[in-house]
Each structure stands twice: as C-alpha cells, then as structure tokens.
Design an enzyme around this catalytic site. Structure first.
Site, short mmCIF file in Angstrom:
data_model
loop_
_atom_site.label_atom_id
_atom_site.label_comp_id
_atom_site.label_asym_id
_atom_site.label_seq_id
_atom_site.Cartn_x
_atom_site.Cartn_y
_atom_site.Cartn_z
N ASP A 90 0.86 -1.18 0.00
CA ASP A 90 0.00 0.00 0.00
C ASP A 90 0.89 1.23 0.00
O ASP A 90 2.10 1.14 0.18
CB ASP A 90 -0.98 -0.02 1.17
CG ASP A 90 -0.31 0.04 2.52
OD1 ASP A 90 0.90 0.29 2.57
OD2 ASP A 90 -0.99 -0.19 3.53
N ASP A 272 -8.24 -7.30 0.95
CA ASP A 272 -7.30 -7.49 2.05
C ASP A 272 -7.98 -7.01 3.32
O ASP A 272 -8.87 -6.16 3.28
CB ASP A 272 -6.01 -6.69 1.84
CG ASP A 272 -6.18 -5.22 2.24
OD1 ASP A 272 -5.75 -4.85 3.36
OD2 ASP A 272 -6.79 -4.45 1.47
N CYS A 310 -11.56 -29.23 8.28
CA CYS A 310 -10.64 -28.16 7.88
C CYS A 310 -9.23 -28.74 7.75
O CYS A 310 -8.78 -29.50 8.61
CB CYS A 310 -10.66 -27.03 8.91
SG CYS A 310 -9.44 -25.72 8.59
N CYS A 312 -6.35 -26.98 7.80
CA CYS A 312 -5.30 -26.08 8.29
C CYS A 312 -4.42 -26.79 9.32
O CYS A 312 -4.82 -27.81 9.89
CB CYS A 312 -5.92 -24.81 8.88
SG CYS A 312 -6.46 -24.98 10.60
N CYS A 315 -6.27 -27.37 12.79
CA CYS A 315 -7.35 -28.36 12.82
C CYS A 315 -6.85 -29.78 12.56
O CYS A 315 -7.44 -30.75 13.02
CB CYS A 315 -8.43 -27.99 11.80
SG CYS A 315 -9.37 -26.52 12.27
N HIS A 341 -5.32 -20.77 11.26
CA HIS A 341 -6.65 -21.28 10.90
C HIS A 341 -7.46 -20.21 10.16
O HIS A 341 -8.08 -20.49 9.12
CB HIS A 341 -7.43 -21.72 12.14
CG HIS A 341 -8.88 -22.00 11.84
ND1 HIS A 341 -9.31 -23.18 11.29
CD2 HIS A 341 -9.98 -21.19 11.95
CE1 HIS A 341 -10.62 -23.11 11.09
NE2 HIS A 341 -11.04 -21.92 11.48
#
Length: 379
Positions: A90, A272, A310, A312, A315, A341
């Site tokens: 940015d 974002d 999930c 991730c 998990c 996660h």
C-alpha cells in the site's frame, strides 16, 4: 501484466492475472503482513501451506523500520522475507487517515511525525513511489488521501481532486523509476484508488477521471472506515460499473467473510483485511457456522478441531480444548494456531468462490455460505 476474465456471473468476475512474480487467481484475499510478516508468528513458509497467493506489506511502516533503502540493499522485499509469489504494497496513504493526530496534508504531500520515535517524515506521491520501488513489490498503490466517511462534502471534493493530481504524479514517477538501471523490479505495476467517502456523485466522477489514466488496476478506497455495511455495498453498486471491467478491481481493507461475498457479487476481485489475523490473536476463529470465541468456558473439554474437515495446521493436529488452554496460558502457539486457521479459512473461501464461479453456481454458494454464518448468530 495480463489480466484475463475467465467467467462472469452477473457482475461477479472470475479472472487470472499474470505478473512478474507469478499468476494470481481471482477473486483473491491478500494476507496482510504489515511489516513484512503476518502478525502472530506466521512464517513465510506457513504462507505456502495456508494457500496464500498474495502477501501485502505496508509502505509507511517499512519506510520507518527497517527503512526501504535497507530492504533495497538486501535485494528487495521478496528476497528480504524469502517469498517468491506476488506482493502488494500500500502507498502510505491510509496512514494519512489513521495517523490524523500526527500529520499535516499539503499539496506537495503529507508531513508526518513517526509513530515510533516522533521524527519528522515527509511523504508525497514521488516519495511513496520511490519507497515502493525500493521495496520492489509486484503491485504498488498510488498515494492518496483517505477522507473520513463522515467528512463534509466540500472537504471530500477538494481531497478527491488533490488525490487525482497526486495520481498523475505517481504514474509519471513510476514510469521514470521503472526505466532506471538500478531498479530491482522494472515491471512494477501501479493501481489507482477511487475516493469520495459516501458521496455517490463524487465517487462516480472520480472513477470516470481515473479510468482514463490507463493504470494496471483500480481500487475502491475509503470504505470500512465508519460507514455501515449497507452504505459500503451501495457505493460498490454505484461505482464499480464505472471502473474498467478488463482491469482488476480491489476493495481496500475489507473485510468479513460476508462483506467479501457481497463485494464479489458486485464485481470486486481483490481484497485485504487485518480481521483474520487480528481476531485470531484474540482467540476468535472463523468457521462455516460463524465465528467462535475459544476463550469461552464451553470449549474447555471440547476435543473437536476448530472446524471438522478443515485442512489447516491447527485443525489437523489440535483440539479446541488444547488451543483454549494455550490462549489462557498466554502461550504464543495458541495465537499462532488461531491466525493460521483464520487465514486458511479465508484463502479456502476464496478458492471455493472461484470454483463456484467456474461452475456457474456462485449465487447458490453465496446463499448457502451466508445462511451458515447466520445459523451461529441464532444460537
């Protein structure tokens, strides 16, 4: 840069964007690493595992520390943080809004006092482009002012006109920098930013002006700064049709999973937000049934993962009970697992959105997803 629309559903776009640092499949959520790292002890290697396509870093913060010239000496941001996929930086323009008590806005640019040590900093369009060129990001954002959503109409009008003048200066400086021999990324892209608070006509007029400037992409800025969700959706409905459809459209700083679904439907394909990492650091985790607060006592003996099915890292290996214990004990691992996660959840949702668009079922996917989130609110 090549931006190719693969599929549409109403205004929703499914596209891919070829950059010097690889392909971006859109709609995409960019994972926010303000100071060249995701807050919550998330490493660059973790980003690959949680399906990150684009990392986003902050121009102002990296200019203040460690210094953009230091990053350039070390080979640019990609080498500095050991990341070979796209990075968006940015412009520092949002700090014009967020550091209101520490800055003065002039035609030439903005005078800051550093939030770290109070030293004086000047940043204008040219300086912002120079800093971002030193960082050598894939995509640089134009330097703008983000007026408050409740600012007076006259102030917003003057602010937007100045942002347009700044954009012309950004484009000229980016062209110059990309032609220099010692520039690391000579194919750095430039996105312009539409502003105008919640005034439809100012927003639309600004979109008409900046779309003629032949930029690489266009962002809608100055939302999610105090207005209601309904006002934000209304602005998107009014403004996005006036931005080039054949260029990426980026909604800055947004937002919740529901916000993203609504914005995709209105033609946005880049996002974002700090929500997933910030909420994760406080034990708040996203699921397809809504958000959970793992500090709650009801999870003390809960042997299930944060979300069944999930993939991730949290998990796959740990229970809600264990992660809750880590959080209560102030162990950094608890915060890290929640952040991993949440980012995995967001990146997976974007993957699901892309698949739904590919398969002409976005409308039913969106409805089912929103219904799932709402179910948790009723409990």
């Amino acid at each position: 840069m090549e931006y190719k629309i693969l599929k549409t559903s109403g205004r929703a776009k499914r596209a891919e964007m070829k950059t010097v640092h690889g392909m971006i499949q859109t709609p995409v959520f960019m994972n926010v690493g303000t100071a060249a790292a995701i807050k919550g002890a998330v490493s660059t290697q973790d980003l690959y595992e949680i399906k990150t396509q684009v990392e986003l870093s902050n121009t102002y913060h990296l200019h203040v520390r460690p210094g953009d010239k230091v990053v350039k000496q070390l080979g640019g941001l990609h080498k500095f943080m050991n990341w070979d996929r796209p990075i968006l930086t940015d412009s520092g323009g949002f700090q014009v809004f967020s550091l209101a008590g520490l800055r003065k806005i002039k035609e030439e640019g903005v005078y800051f006092n550093s939030h770290i040590d109070g030293r004086k900093i000047f940043m204008g369009p040219e300086e912002s482009m120079q800093i971002q060129s030193n960082l050598a990001s894939t995509i640089a954002m134009a330097f703008d002012e983000c007026p408050s959503s409740v600012a007076e109409r006259d102030y917003v009008q003057k602010s937007v006109e100045r942002t347009t003048r700044w954009l012309a200066r950004c484009k000229a400086e980016m062209t110059r920098l990309n032609s220099l021999e010692d520039t690391i990324n000579k194919q750095q892209l430039l996105f312009g930013i539409n502003q105008g608070a919640i005034y439809d006509d100012i927003r639309i007029e600004h979109a008409k002006v900046i779309r003629e400037m032949e930029l690489d992409g266009y962002a809608v800025g100055g939302l999610a700064v105090g207005e209601t969700h309904e006002e934000m959706y209304h602005i998107l409905e009014e403004v996005v049709p006036y931005l080039p459809k054949d260029k990426p459209t980026y909604l800055m700083g947004v937002g919740t999973p529901a916000n993203i679904l609504e914005a995709v439907e209105r033609g946005v394909d880049f996002f974002d937000c700090v929500y997933p990492s910030r909420n994760g650091r406080h034990g708040h985790v996203y699921t397809n049934q809504g958000k959970l607060n793992l500090f709650n006592a009801k999870y003390e003996l809960d042997a299930r993962p944060i979300e069944e099915g999930c993939g991730c890292p949290a998990c796959r290996h740990y229970s809600r009970a264990y992660i809750r214990h880590l959080l209560k004990a102030k162990e950094m691992l608890g915060m890290r697992l929640c952040v991993l996660h949440n980012l995995y959840f967001y990146n997976t949702m974007m993957e699901e959105i892309r698949n739904a668009l590919d398969e002409d079922r976005f409308e039913s996917y969106k409805r089912a997803k929103l219904d799932g989130f709402a179910e948790n609110d009723k409990k």
